[in-house]
Design a protein around this motif. Structure first.
Motif, PDB file in Angstrom:
ATOM      1  N   CYS A 107     -14.040  -4.246 -11.562  1.00 25.28           N
ATOM      2  CA  CYS A 107     -13.934  -2.940 -10.905  1.00 25.28           C
ATOM      3  C   CYS A 107     -13.810  -1.839 -11.959  1.00 25.28           C
ATOM      4  O   CYS A 107     -13.016  -1.948 -12.897  1.00 25.28           O
ATOM      5  CB  CYS A 107     -12.720  -2.927  -9.984  1.00 25.28           C
ATOM      6  N   ILE A 108     -14.601  -0.789 -11.803  1.00 22.64           N
ATOM      7  CA  ILE A 108     -14.562   0.329 -12.765  1.00 22.64           C
ATOM      8  C   ILE A 108     -13.771   1.519 -12.233  1.00 22.64           C
ATOM      9  O   ILE A 108     -13.850   2.615 -12.786  1.00 22.64           O
ATOM     10  CB  ILE A 108     -15.981   0.767 -13.192  1.00 22.64           C
ATOM     11  N   ASP A 109     -13.040   1.307 -11.170  1.00 17.91           N
ATOM     12  CA  ASP A 109     -12.141   2.324 -10.629  1.00 17.91           C
ATOM     13  C   ASP A 109     -12.838   3.589 -10.143  1.00 17.91           C
ATOM     14  O   ASP A 109     -12.246   4.658 -10.152  1.00 17.91           O
ATOM     15  CB  ASP A 109     -11.069   2.697 -11.667  1.00 17.91           C
ATOM     16  N   CYS A 110     -14.063   3.456  -9.702  1.00 18.59           N
ATOM     17  CA  CYS A 110     -14.791   4.644  -9.253  1.00 18.59           C
ATOM     18  C   CYS A 110     -14.353   5.097  -7.864  1.00 18.59           C
ATOM     19  O   CYS A 110     -14.462   6.272  -7.531  1.00 18.59           O
ATOM     20  CB  CYS A 110     -16.298   4.406  -9.303  1.00 18.59           C
ATOM     21  N   GLY A 111     -13.910   4.158  -7.024  1.00 17.05           N
ATOM     22  CA  GLY A 111     -13.413   4.502  -5.701  1.00 17.05           C
ATOM     23  C   GLY A 111     -14.463   4.775  -4.647  1.00 17.05           C
ATOM     24  O   GLY A 111     -14.116   5.150  -3.522  1.00 17.05           O
ATOM     25  N   VAL A 112     -15.741   4.571  -4.938  1.00 17.04           N
ATOM     26  CA  VAL A 112     -16.766   4.871  -3.930  1.00 17.04           C
ATOM     27  C   VAL A 112     -16.698   3.940  -2.723  1.00 17.04           C
ATOM     28  O   VAL A 112     -17.171   4.285  -1.650  1.00 17.04           O
ATOM     29  CB  VAL A 112     -18.200   4.881  -4.518  1.00 17.04           C
ATOM     30  N   CYS A 113     -16.080   2.796  -2.894  1.00 18.37           N
ATOM     31  CA  CYS A 113     -15.968   1.842  -1.785  1.00 18.37           C
ATOM     32  C   CYS A 113     -14.916   2.250  -0.754  1.00 18.37           C
ATOM     33  O   CYS A 113     -15.025   1.900   0.422  1.00 18.37           O
ATOM     34  CB  CYS A 113     -15.644   0.452  -2.320  1.00 18.37           C
ATOM     35  N   VAL A 114     -13.925   2.978  -1.190  1.00 21.83           N
ATOM     36  CA  VAL A 114     -12.786   3.299  -0.318  1.00 21.83           C
ATOM     37  C   VAL A 114     -13.202   4.011   0.970  1.00 21.83           C
ATOM     38  O   VAL A 114     -12.853   3.557   2.062  1.00 21.83           O
ATOM     39  CB  VAL A 114     -11.708   4.086  -1.092  1.00 21.83           C
ATOM     40  N   PRO A 115     -13.945   5.105   0.906  1.00 21.63           N
ATOM     41  CA  PRO A 115     -14.302   5.783   2.159  1.00 21.63           C
ATOM     42  C   PRO A 115     -15.317   5.022   3.008  1.00 21.63           C
ATOM     43  O   PRO A 115     -15.500   5.334   4.182  1.00 21.63           O
ATOM     44  CB  PRO A 115     -14.864   7.133   1.703  1.00 21.63           C
ATOM     45  N   GLU A 116     -15.967   4.016   2.444  1.00 25.83           N
ATOM     46  CA  GLU A 116     -16.963   3.247   3.195  1.00 25.83           C
ATOM     47  C   GLU A 116     -16.341   2.213   4.121  1.00 25.83           C
ATOM     48  O   GLU A 116     -16.967   1.771   5.070  1.00 25.83           O
ATOM     49  CB  GLU A 116     -17.929   2.550   2.230  1.00 25.83           C
ATOM     50  N   CYS A 117     -15.108   1.818   3.851  1.00 22.79           N
ATOM     51  CA  CYS A 117     -14.467   0.790   4.663  1.00 22.79           C
ATOM     52  C   CYS A 117     -13.998   1.399   5.989  1.00 22.79           C
ATOM     53  O   CYS A 117     -13.109   2.252   6.006  1.00 22.79           O
ATOM     54  CB  CYS A 117     -13.284   0.165   3.922  1.00 22.79           C
ATOM     55  N   PRO A 118     -14.558   0.943   7.109  1.00 21.52           N
ATOM     56  CA  PRO A 118     -14.204   1.538   8.401  1.00 21.52           C
ATOM     57  C   PRO A 118     -12.775   1.223   8.860  1.00 21.52           C
ATOM     58  O   PRO A 118     -12.279   1.863   9.784  1.00 21.52           O
ATOM     59  CB  PRO A 118     -15.233   0.944   9.360  1.00 21.52           C
ATOM     60  N   ILE A 119     -12.108   0.269   8.211  1.00 24.67           N
ATOM     61  CA  ILE A 119     -10.747  -0.078   8.625  1.00 24.67           C
ATOM     62  C   ILE A 119      -9.714   0.194   7.530  1.00 24.67           C
ATOM     63  O   ILE A 119      -8.576  -0.250   7.624  1.00 24.67           O
ATOM     64  CB  ILE A 119     -10.661  -1.551   9.095  1.00 24.67           C
ATOM     65  N   GLU A 120     -10.127   0.917   6.505  1.00 24.07           N
ATOM     66  CA  GLU A 120      -9.230   1.324   5.417  1.00 24.07           C
ATOM     67  C   GLU A 120      -8.513   0.129   4.786  1.00 24.07           C
ATOM     68  O   GLU A 120      -7.305   0.127   4.592  1.00 24.07           O
ATOM     69  CB  GLU A 120      -8.240   2.371   5.909  1.00 24.07           C
ATOM     70  N   ALA A 121      -9.304  -0.903   4.446  1.00 23.28           N
ATOM     71  CA  ALA A 121      -8.746  -2.128   3.877  1.00 23.28           C
ATOM     72  C   ALA A 121      -8.751  -2.137   2.354  1.00 23.28           C
ATOM     73  O   ALA A 121      -8.366  -3.128   1.752  1.00 23.28           O
ATOM     74  CB  ALA A 121      -9.523  -3.337   4.391  1.00 23.28           C
ATOM     75  N   ILE A 122      -9.174  -1.044   1.724  1.00 21.08           N
ATOM     76  CA  ILE A 122      -9.235  -0.992   0.261  1.00 21.08           C
ATOM     77  C   ILE A 122      -8.228   0.033  -0.241  1.00 21.08           C
ATOM     78  O   ILE A 122      -8.215   1.171   0.207  1.00 21.08           O
ATOM     79  CB  ILE A 122     -10.658  -0.636  -0.217  1.00 21.08           C
ATOM     80  N   SER A 123      -7.397  -0.404  -1.182  1.00 28.23           N
ATOM     81  CA  SER A 123      -6.334   0.456  -1.714  1.00 28.23           C
ATOM     82  C   SER A 123      -6.288   0.374  -3.238  1.00 28.23           C
ATOM     83  O   SER A 123      -6.690  -0.633  -3.817  1.00 28.23           O
ATOM     84  CB  SER A 123      -4.970   0.023  -1.176  1.00 28.23           C
ATOM     85  N   PRO A 124      -5.744   1.419  -3.880  1.00 25.42           N
ATOM     86  CA  PRO A 124      -5.579   1.352  -5.338  1.00 25.42           C
ATOM     87  C   PRO A 124      -4.441   0.400  -5.702  1.00 25.42           C
ATOM     88  O   PRO A 124      -3.460   0.276  -4.965  1.00 25.42           O
ATOM     89  CB  PRO A 124      -5.246   2.795  -5.727  1.00 25.42           C
ATOM     90  N   ASP A 125      -4.569  -0.253  -6.837  1.00 24.35           N
ATOM     91  CA  ASP A 125      -3.529  -1.194  -7.252  1.00 24.35           C
ATOM     92  C   ASP A 125      -2.264  -0.503  -7.736  1.00 24.35           C
ATOM     93  O   ASP A 125      -1.266  -1.151  -7.996  1.00 24.35           O
ATOM     94  CB  ASP A 125      -4.049  -2.151  -8.316  1.00 24.35           C
ATOM     95  N   THR A 126      -2.290   0.811  -7.826  1.00 23.47           N
ATOM     96  CA  THR A 126      -1.115   1.552  -8.283  1.00 23.47           C
ATOM     97  C   THR A 126      -0.028   1.649  -7.215  1.00 23.47           C
ATOM     98  O   THR A 126       1.111   1.960  -7.525  1.00 23.47           O
ATOM     99  CB  THR A 126      -1.508   2.980  -8.731  1.00 23.47           C
ATOM    100  N   ASP A 127      -0.393   1.358  -5.992  1.00 25.76           N
ATOM    101  CA  ASP A 127       0.590   1.344  -4.906  1.00 25.76           C
ATOM    102  C   ASP A 127       1.465   0.108  -5.097  1.00 25.76           C
ATOM    103  O   ASP A 127       0.955  -1.015  -5.151  1.00 25.76           O
ATOM    104  CB  ASP A 127      -0.142   1.279  -3.565  1.00 25.76           C
ATOM    105  N   PRO A 128       2.783   0.269  -5.194  1.00 27.42           N
ATOM    106  CA  PRO A 128       3.674  -0.878  -5.417  1.00 27.42           C
ATOM    107  C   PRO A 128       3.536  -1.990  -4.365  1.00 27.42           C
ATOM    108  O   PRO A 128       3.789  -3.145  -4.652  1.00 27.42           O
ATOM    109  CB  PRO A 128       5.078  -0.267  -5.368  1.00 27.42           C
ATOM    110  N   LYS A 129       3.106  -1.642  -3.179  1.00 25.20           N
ATOM    111  CA  LYS A 129       2.937  -2.630  -2.116  1.00 25.20           C
ATOM    112  C   LYS A 129       1.719  -3.533  -2.335  1.00 25.20           C
ATOM    113  O   LYS A 129       1.521  -4.501  -1.618  1.00 25.20           O
ATOM    114  CB  LYS A 129       2.786  -1.929  -0.771  1.00 25.20           C
ATOM    115  N   MET A 130       0.911  -3.200  -3.325  1.00 20.78           N
ATOM    116  CA  MET A 130      -0.335  -3.925  -3.556  1.00 20.78           C
ATOM    117  C   MET A 130      -0.212  -5.062  -4.559  1.00 20.78           C
ATOM    118  O   MET A 130      -1.167  -5.788  -4.801  1.00 20.78           O
ATOM    119  CB  MET A 130      -1.432  -2.956  -4.045  1.00 20.78           C
ATOM    120  N   GLU A 131       0.933  -5.270  -5.133  1.00 24.59           N
ATOM    121  CA  GLU A 131       1.091  -6.279  -6.189  1.00 24.59           C
ATOM    122  C   GLU A 131       0.576  -7.666  -5.766  1.00 24.59           C
ATOM    123  O   GLU A 131      -0.181  -8.310  -6.488  1.00 24.59           O
ATOM    124  CB  GLU A 131       2.556  -6.373  -6.612  1.00 24.59           C
ATOM    125  N   ALA A 132       0.963  -8.122  -4.605  1.00 23.70           N
ATOM    126  CA  ALA A 132       0.507  -9.436  -4.135  1.00 23.70           C
ATOM    127  C   ALA A 132      -0.997  -9.447  -3.897  1.00 23.70           C
ATOM    128  O   ALA A 132      -1.672 -10.438  -4.166  1.00 23.70           O
ATOM    129  CB  ALA A 132       1.245  -9.827  -2.859  1.00 23.70           C
TER     130      ALA A 132
END
Length: 110
Positions: free
Chosen positions: A40-65
């Protein structure tokens, strides 16, 4: 920073995100996708394409797992580069919460 696919993708597997990824870093399991954090190159273009908002940045502490899950399964699941239809009952599962681990299937994609 990288992006990760989260629990919301389980039993849905919408692939709108796959088509826009410039580095093809999505991998397909039986009932969800993951992102290879090493690709992943951290571009973020995939984020708005997901209709169920299933993609998040790894910087969110809840994303560790989910960072670990994405890294683990990206090593064994096949790469996906083209959009496919979502799972048959994806709309039914889109609003369901707490799908992991009960509904997660670690089998390889198809």
């Amino acid at each position: 920073m990288t992006y990760v696919v989260t629990e919301a993708c389980i039993k849905c597997k919408y692939t709108d995100c796959v088509e826009v990824c410039p580095v093809d870093c999505f991998y397909e399991g039986e009932n969800m996708l993951v992102i290879n954090p090493e690709e992943c190159i951290d571009c973020g273009v995939c984020v708005p394409e997901c209709p169920i908002e299933a993609i998040s940045p790894d910087t969110d502490p809840k994303m560790e797992a989910w960072v670990e899950i994405n890294a683990q399964y990206a090593k064994i699941w096949p790469n996906i580069r083209l959009k496919k239809p979502p799972l048959e009952d994806a709309d039914k599962w889109a609003s369901v919460h707490k799908k992991y681990p009960r509904h997660f299937s670690p089998k390889k994609g198809s």
